[in-house]
Design a protein around this motif. Structure first.
Motif, PDB file in Angstrom:
ATOM      1  N   ASP A 219      36.816  45.183  42.063  1.00  0.00           N
ATOM      2  CA  ASP A 219      37.877  46.185  42.115  1.00  0.00           C
ATOM      3  C   ASP A 219      39.260  45.558  42.221  1.00  0.00           C
ATOM      4  O   ASP A 219      40.254  46.159  41.818  1.00  0.00           O
ATOM      5  CB  ASP A 219      37.664  47.127  43.307  1.00  0.00           C
ATOM      6  N   ASP A 220      39.350  44.360  42.775  1.00  0.00           N
ATOM      7  CA  ASP A 220      40.632  43.690  43.001  1.00  0.00           C
ATOM      8  C   ASP A 220      41.071  42.986  41.717  1.00  0.00           C
ATOM      9  O   ASP A 220      40.901  41.774  41.552  1.00  0.00           O
ATOM     10  CB  ASP A 220      40.498  42.700  44.162  1.00  0.00           C
ATOM     11  N   THR A 221      41.655  43.765  40.796  1.00  0.00           N
ATOM     12  CA  THR A 221      42.014  43.204  39.490  1.00  0.00           C
ATOM     13  C   THR A 221      43.128  42.160  39.581  1.00  0.00           C
ATOM     14  O   THR A 221      43.141  41.220  38.786  1.00  0.00           O
ATOM     15  CB  THR A 221      42.417  44.316  38.503  1.00  0.00           C
ATOM     16  N   ALA A 222      44.018  42.298  40.545  1.00  0.00           N
ATOM     17  CA  ALA A 222      45.097  41.309  40.679  1.00  0.00           C
ATOM     18  C   ALA A 222      44.524  39.942  41.061  1.00  0.00           C
ATOM     19  O   ALA A 222      44.889  38.928  40.468  1.00  0.00           O
ATOM     20  CB  ALA A 222      46.123  41.778  41.716  1.00  0.00           C
ATOM     21  N   ALA A 223      43.622  39.915  42.028  1.00  0.00           N
ATOM     22  CA  ALA A 223      43.006  38.643  42.434  1.00  0.00           C
ATOM     23  C   ALA A 223      42.144  38.086  41.306  1.00  0.00           C
ATOM     24  O   ALA A 223      42.133  36.873  41.062  1.00  0.00           O
ATOM     25  CB  ALA A 223      42.175  38.833  43.699  1.00  0.00           C
TER      26      ALA A 223
END
Length: 129
Positions: free
Chosen positions: A26-30
């Protein structure tokens, strides 16, 4: 690498080791940051395609051991999977159907392969650099 990125990296590798597949993220930035650092390779939809030595596609080599299977993009990755998971016995089948058995973590017989492109050039010119 941030703590958040390190935690995601660990989650990705643990999922590949346990299931042979990448986890949902879910953490697309990371995830994108890990891709920029060459920890993972993403497809056009932002899904994980590779986290070396593991792959989420069937175009490379397959490692089978203990009734389980993992995929790598090439024989080099397959050998890396065996080492990373500490597999004593395994069977590698490359994309061309060549099979190499492993016992005690080492190839059985006279197995070898040639990597035509030096490791330093693996990312260059493939849209991955």
């Amino acid at each position: 690498m941030t703590e958040r990125e390190l935690a995601l990296r660990r989650t990705i590798f643990e999922a590949f080791a346990a299931t042979g597949h990448p986890p949902p993220v879910d953490d697309t930035a990371a995830l994108r940051s890990l891709a920029e650092q060459h920890v993972v390779v993403l497809d056009d939809d932002g899904r994980i395609v590779m986290a070396h030595p593991f792959a989420a596609h069937d175009n490379g080599a397959r490692v089978e051991a203990g009734g389980r299977a993992w995929r790598g993009s090439c024989a080099w990755d397959a050998f890396g999977i065996i080492a990373a998971l500490g597999l004593d016995e395994a069977l590698v089948t490359d994309a061309g159907g060549v099979r190499i058995a492993f016992r005690d973590g080492r190839p059985v017989g006279e197995a070898g392969f040639h990597v035509a492109l030096p490791a330093a050039g693996w990312w260059a010119g493939r849209g991955l650099d």
